[in-house]
Each structure stands twice: as C-alpha cells, then as structure tokens.
Design an enzyme around this catalytic site. Structure first.
Site, mmCIF file in Angstrom:
data_model
loop_
_atom_site.group_PDB
_atom_site.id
_atom_site.type_symbol
_atom_site.label_atom_id
_atom_site.label_comp_id
_atom_site.label_asym_id
_atom_site.label_seq_id
_atom_site.Cartn_x
_atom_site.Cartn_y
_atom_site.Cartn_z
ATOM 1 N N ARG A 215 11.152 0.520 0.761
ATOM 2 C CA ARG A 215 10.970 0.009 2.122
ATOM 3 C C ARG A 215 9.807 -0.965 2.153
ATOM 4 O O ARG A 215 8.675 -0.602 1.844
ATOM 5 C CB ARG A 215 10.721 1.162 3.073
ATOM 6 C CG ARG A 215 11.875 2.167 2.964
ATOM 7 C CD ARG A 215 12.111 2.939 4.199
ATOM 8 N NE ARG A 215 13.353 3.685 4.034
ATOM 9 C CZ ARG A 215 13.792 4.596 4.871
ATOM 10 N NH1 ARG A 215 13.103 4.869 5.954
ATOM 11 N NH2 ARG A 215 14.937 5.207 4.646
ATOM 12 N N GLU A 217 7.921 -1.930 4.279
ATOM 13 C CA GLU A 217 7.127 -1.753 5.501
ATOM 14 C C GLU A 217 5.683 -2.126 5.193
ATOM 15 O O GLU A 217 5.155 -1.761 4.153
ATOM 16 C CB GLU A 217 7.217 -0.288 5.962
ATOM 17 C CG GLU A 217 8.638 0.113 6.328
ATOM 18 C CD GLU A 217 8.868 1.634 6.307
ATOM 19 O OE1 GLU A 217 8.110 2.349 5.627
ATOM 20 O OE2 GLU A 217 9.833 2.076 6.956
ATOM 21 N N ARG A 223 1.230 8.681 5.147
ATOM 22 C CA ARG A 223 2.540 9.306 4.939
ATOM 23 C C ARG A 223 3.650 8.311 4.610
ATOM 24 O O ARG A 223 4.820 8.676 4.567
ATOM 25 C CB ARG A 223 2.910 10.161 6.145
ATOM 26 C CG ARG A 223 3.007 9.417 7.451
ATOM 27 C CD ARG A 223 3.456 10.370 8.555
ATOM 28 N NE ARG A 223 4.051 9.622 9.639
ATOM 29 C CZ ARG A 223 3.363 8.933 10.530
ATOM 30 N NH1 ARG A 223 2.043 8.901 10.472
ATOM 31 N NH2 ARG A 223 3.979 8.268 11.473
ATOM 32 N N HIS A 224 3.281 7.046 4.406
ATOM 33 C CA HIS A 224 4.273 6.038 4.022
ATOM 34 C C HIS A 224 3.907 5.400 2.688
ATOM 35 O O HIS A 224 2.754 5.076 2.455
ATOM 36 C CB HIS A 224 4.339 4.908 5.048
ATOM 37 C CG HIS A 224 4.950 5.299 6.351
ATOM 38 N ND1 HIS A 224 4.196 5.704 7.418
ATOM 39 C CD2 HIS A 224 6.248 5.345 6.754
ATOM 40 C CE1 HIS A 224 4.998 5.990 8.437
ATOM 41 N NE2 HIS A 224 6.252 5.795 8.061
ATOM 42 N N GLU A 357 7.153 13.859 10.393
ATOM 43 C CA GLU A 357 8.597 13.958 10.171
ATOM 44 C C GLU A 357 8.876 14.199 8.691
ATOM 45 O O GLU A 357 8.291 13.546 7.834
ATOM 46 C CB GLU A 357 9.257 12.635 10.613
ATOM 47 C CG GLU A 357 10.741 12.595 10.338
ATOM 48 C CD GLU A 357 11.339 11.194 10.529
ATOM 49 O OE1 GLU A 357 10.996 10.512 11.522
ATOM 50 O OE2 GLU A 357 12.139 10.787 9.668
ATOM 51 N N SER A 360 15.480 13.068 8.499
ATOM 52 C CA SER A 360 16.334 12.638 9.602
ATOM 53 C C SER A 360 17.772 12.850 9.193
ATOM 54 O O SER A 360 18.124 12.635 8.033
ATOM 55 C CB SER A 360 16.140 11.151 9.903
ATOM 56 O OG SER A 360 14.916 10.939 10.543
ATOM 57 N N ARG A 408 6.834 14.014 1.238
ATOM 58 C CA ARG A 408 6.366 14.594 2.499
ATOM 59 C C ARG A 408 6.552 16.108 2.510
ATOM 60 O O ARG A 408 5.736 16.849 3.043
ATOM 61 C CB ARG A 408 7.104 13.967 3.676
ATOM 62 C CG ARG A 408 6.696 12.526 3.890
ATOM 63 C CD ARG A 408 7.048 12.084 5.276
ATOM 64 N NE ARG A 408 6.836 10.661 5.418
ATOM 65 C CZ ARG A 408 7.221 9.972 6.481
ATOM 66 N NH1 ARG A 408 7.845 10.582 7.467
ATOM 67 N NH2 ARG A 408 6.988 8.685 6.543
HETATM 68 P P1 ATP Z 1 9.036 7.394 9.741
HETATM 69 O O1 ATP Z 1 9.501 7.314 11.167
HETATM 70 O O2 ATP Z 1 8.129 8.544 9.477
HETATM 71 O O3 ATP Z 1 8.520 6.091 9.215
HETATM 72 P P2 ATP Z 1 11.790 7.041 9.111
HETATM 73 O O4 ATP Z 1 12.420 7.676 10.307
HETATM 74 O O5 ATP Z 1 11.681 5.569 9.050
HETATM 75 O O6 ATP Z 1 10.347 7.696 8.858
HETATM 76 P P3 ATP Z 1 14.101 7.781 7.612
HETATM 77 O O7 ATP Z 1 14.783 6.477 7.512
HETATM 78 O O8 ATP Z 1 14.568 8.734 8.654
HETATM 79 O O9 ATP Z 1 12.532 7.527 7.781
HETATM 80 O O10 ATP Z 1 14.104 8.436 6.154
HETATM 81 C C1 ATP Z 1 14.342 9.825 5.908
HETATM 82 C C2 ATP Z 1 13.099 10.491 5.324
HETATM 83 O O11 ATP Z 1 12.622 9.787 4.174
HETATM 84 C C3 ATP Z 1 11.901 10.501 6.275
HETATM 85 O O12 ATP Z 1 11.986 11.564 7.195
HETATM 86 C C4 ATP Z 1 10.746 10.649 5.316
HETATM 87 O O13 ATP Z 1 10.572 11.998 4.924
HETATM 88 C C5 ATP Z 1 11.200 9.854 4.103
HETATM 89 N N1 ATP Z 1 10.635 8.492 4.170
HETATM 90 C C6 ATP Z 1 11.131 7.449 4.834
HETATM 91 N N2 ATP Z 1 10.361 6.370 4.698
HETATM 92 C C7 ATP Z 1 9.339 6.735 3.894
HETATM 93 C C8 ATP Z 1 8.204 6.055 3.364
HETATM 94 N N3 ATP Z 1 7.990 4.773 3.637
HETATM 95 N N4 ATP Z 1 7.368 6.743 2.579
HETATM 96 C C9 ATP Z 1 7.587 8.045 2.297
HETATM 97 N N5 ATP Z 1 8.633 8.736 2.763
HETATM 98 C C10 ATP Z 1 9.508 8.103 3.553
HETATM 99 MG MG MG Z 2 13.660 9.200 10.468
#
Ligand code: ATP
Ligand code: MG
Length: 434
Positions: A215, A217, A223-224, A357, A360, A408
């Site tokens: 990602r 981001e 946590r990311h 979180e 999802s 996480r």
């Molecule tokens: P957040 O809102 O916390 O940024 P997200 O809703 O974008 O997460 P999802 O697309 O739902 O993330 O991805 C499913 C799971 O993968 C998340 O709940 C999280 O545990 C993990 N995850 C997602 N993005 C990341 C990241 N950038 N770093 C670490 N773990 C991640």
């Molecule tokens: Mg999510």
C-alpha cells in the site's frame, strides 16, 4: 562441523555431570583473573560457561578469556549444578572454539543494558534480533501462523497463492505502487480480494492465503507499513456471520496456542497472555455512533468513517475484542453486499482490538448486475474490472470472507508499541533498507 547437542534452554538439572555442546554468541564476558566467565546466548536462552585454566589448558584459557562480545562460539563441556549461577547450572568447558569473531565496536548492545533508538535498531536489524525480547516476537509470530494454518486446515480450507504483480487496482484507489513490467505498467497488489473471489467461481469453495500486500499510503503511524502480511480467507455458501465466527475462532485459537506453546518467549516479554473469550461482542456501526455520541460527545454524521478518536473511545469503553457490523454501504468497498431491505447498510464488518482495527470482512456481492452497479456508484469504470467481472457471469456462489493483518494481530497480542516490532524488515515511507 561441531554440532550442538542442546540449546541452553534445554539444560536441566538431570543433565548434571553430562557432557554437552552448546553453540551461539558470546553474550558477555567477565574476567576475574584466575577464573573467567563467558555467557553464551542462543535462541533459547543463556548459559553460564565457567572458564577454568586447569580444564582448558593455558593457551586455550588465555584465548577464551579474550573472546570479543557477540563472536560466534562453540563450547563443549560438562554440566554442573551451581545454585549461584543465574539458571542454576554452569558449563565447565574442555573446549571453547571461536567460529567467527565479532568486530568492535558493536552497532548496538544486544544485552539490552543500553536503550537504543528505533532507527539504529532497524539499521542493524540482524544484531537487534539477537536481543531476546526482539526475537521473542518473531518466534511467537511463527507460532501464530502455525496455529492459524492448522485451524484453517481443520476447517477443510485450501491454501492458495494469488499474483502480487497485477494490472488493476483492487479498489481503484491511488494507494498503488507502480512497477515497470516489460512494455506495460503494472502494480504491486494491495489485496488478494478480487483473486480469492474469482476462486469462488472456480469452485474452490474455501480458500485462504497468507501473503504480502502493498500500500503506497503516505501515512507514518505505529500501525501502518507499506508492505504488510495479510491473512485472507474466502468461503462459498457462507455469509458475514459465518466468517465472523471463523475469524474469532482463528484469533482466540492463536492466543490459546501461543499461551500453551510459547511459555519461554512470553516469559522473555514478561507477558501473562489472557486468551480472549468468544463469542466477541458485536455492535453495529449505528450503535457505535450512538455510544460515542452519548458518552463522549463525539459529533459524527451517519455515513462518516469512524475517526481515530471514536475508535479509541470505543476500545476503552468495550475493553476487549469486538466486531463492528452493519456499516454504511457508502464507506465500504463495492464488493460488500448491501442488505436487501435497507441498501444504505451493508454486510461489512471490522474486527477491532481495543487499540486498533485487526481485520475487515464482508459478505460479498455475487450478482453480476449488482456488482457492475456498485462499481459505477463508486465512480469506477467496470471495463477496468473485466477480468474479475467475467467470473461472475457463469455461476458465482454466494460467498463471504475477510483479511486480517498478521503484524497487527501479533503487536496487539504482545502489547508491542509499534508495528515495526512485529515485522523483521519493515518497509515504510522512509525505509527501504535493509
Ligand atoms: P486502516 O483503516 O487501519 O488503515 P484498512 O481498513 O485500510 O486499515 P483493509 O483494507 O481493511 O485495511 O485491510 C485488512 C487488514 O489488513 C487491516 O484490518 C489491517 O489489519 C491490515 N492492514 C491493512 N493495511 C495495512 C498497513 N498499511 N499496514 C499494516 N497492516 C495493514
Ligand atoms: Mg479495513
């Protein structure tokens, strides 16, 4: 090659008088003149090696006394019960061999006596992981994976791999890393979502994948990361409730497995792991808004994504794992199934730890026409999803699934402050090396 017969942690009083061979790093050396101590560290703990001139011989004694810290050593000697030694035994060696000498000074201190900046630690990660409390998290992470895989197999699931080099974005967003792929542009995949859904149309029925997601981001949080390991699952003929049950079983099962099998590493971290009770509490998005509004005066409109402040409030109030269900369709991805009688609400859910979180998931749209509509409603072009949509035109079972972030799960389980402590070589906005 001189093979180790035991790890330090395997030396018990009943080995008193037996000859053993240990191998590891010179954790510490102490020279008291006529007698000297070497503390050997391997991944199961520490062992006190008491160097005695008479046993080793003059020359060997002299060189053993001057071993530089963190050198790789092999020690052969007798186990002796010694109440004064830290673990109740010492080794009286007849042979001490340095296989690889460590240079001085060290990039950081693996004995944990000196605090160290995160960046310094990550720059010399190989040495950082020599620290027992850092290593412990990765040993436990491996146990978590073992427990999850065994659980999935027990649920008659098939492990699969889907491509990480892809042509289209899962959710059409901008959070993608482009790469050059011969004469085409390609991307690193954000999520195996579309592929695991296509496997439902392939009749694979119950699949899971443990693999990287990428990602792009920009955020810099605890946590990311820009590369993470996701545990993904998809099941045919299942709805959102079914896969929530499997998710809580997987999480609680991982805690139980670690509590029962990782006592040494939990001890290193000073943790008394409590296994969360199932079923986890389920609260709807609307209830969550009401709770936050009533108790904390948080002003949010129905349809807003929950902000960090609301998440923190809910976590503190609930105090254990919980599911947030029945989200507004507008903030969940196009593949999330809306309720038939109330299309503004959908069958999407998040699994929350009080701190953040974890996962999802959702029951998915399996009707082709509805899926095309949902893609358009999100402002995306269905043409870009043809490879995916095709799988919905020739019989697609109803299905549901989720994605759970491995790091996480581990960081919340072990109360780690930063996700970087749950990833061996983390990738973030500023870090591409090592
Ligand atoms: P957040 O809102 O916390 O940024 P997200 O809703 O974008 O997460 P999802 O697309 O739902 O993330 O991805 C499913 C799971 O993968 C998340 O709940 C999280 O545990 C993990 N995850 C997602 N993005 C990341 C990241 N950038 N770093 C670490 N773990 C991640
Ligand atoms: Mg999510």
């Amino acid at each position: 090659m001189i093979l180790r017969t035991h790890y330090s942690g395997e030396i018990t009083p009943d080995l008193d008088g037996k000859e053993v061979t240990l191998a590891g790093f010179a954790h510490e050396t102490r020279d008291l003149g006529g007698i000297a101590f070497l503390v050997l560290r391997d991944r199961m703990g520490l062992a006190q090696i008491t160097l005695v001139k008479k046993l080793l011989g003059k020359e060997a004694f002299k060189s053993a006394r001057t071993i530089s810290r963190e050198s790789v050593v092999v020690v052969r000697g007798q186990v002796k019960i010694e109440p004064k030694a830290p673990r109740g035994f010492e080794i009286l060696p007849t042979e001490v061999k340095v296989l690889s000498a460590a240079q001085v000074p060290l990039p950081l201190d693996p004995t944990e006596k000196v605090e160290c900046e995160l960046d310094t630690r990550l720059d010399a990660r190989f040495m950082d992981i020599r620290r027992p409390c850092v290593l412990a998290a990765f040993e436990i992470e491996s146990a978590v994976l073992k427990s999850l895989r065994e659980y999935f197999y027990s649920q008659s699931m098939t492990e699969v791999f889907t491509p990480k080099i892809v042509a289209a974005a899962t959710e059409g967003g901008t959070d993608l890393f482009p790469i050059s792929y011969f004469e085409k542009e390609a991307f690193l995949n954000q999520s195996p979502q579309l592929y695991k859904q296509m496997l439902m149309s392939a009749g694979m029925d119950r699949v899971f994948e443990i693999g990287p997601i990428f990602r792009a981001e920009e955020h810099d949080t605890r946590r990311h990361l820009n590369e993470a390991i996701s545990i993904d699952l998809e099941i045919s003929f299942a709805d959102d409730k079914d896969v929530m049950n499997i998710l809580e079983g997987a999480v609680a099962g991982a805690y139980k497995y670690v509590a029962e099998n990782c006592t040494y590493h939990l001890g290193v971290l000073g943790l008394d792991l409590q296994v969360p009770k199932t079923p986890f509490r389920r609260i709807t998005y609307t209830e969550a808004l009401e709770l936050a509004g009533e108790k904390a005066g948080v002003k949010m409109q129905w349809g807003d994504d929950l902000d960090t402040e609301t998440e923190r409030f809910l976590g503190e109030t609930i105090g254990e794992h919980y599911f947030l269900t029945d989200w507004p369709s507008s903030i969940k991805p196009y593949y999330t199934l809306p309720y038939e009688d109330k299309p503004e609400v959908c069958r999407g859910f998040d699994l929350m730890h009080p701190r953040m979180e974890l996962a999802s998931g959702a029951q998915r749209v399996h009707d082709y026409n509805m899926l095309v509509e949902r893609i358009k409603e999100k402002g995306l072009d269905p043409d870009g999803f043809e490879f995916y949509l095709k799988a919905f035109r020739y019989g697609m079972p109803p299905h549901a699934g989720w994605g759970l972030g491995l790091s996480r799960l581990v960081m919340t389980m072990l109360k780690l402050e930063n996700i970087r402590d749950a990833v061996i070589f983390p990738r973030d906005r500023r870090r591409l090396v090592p």
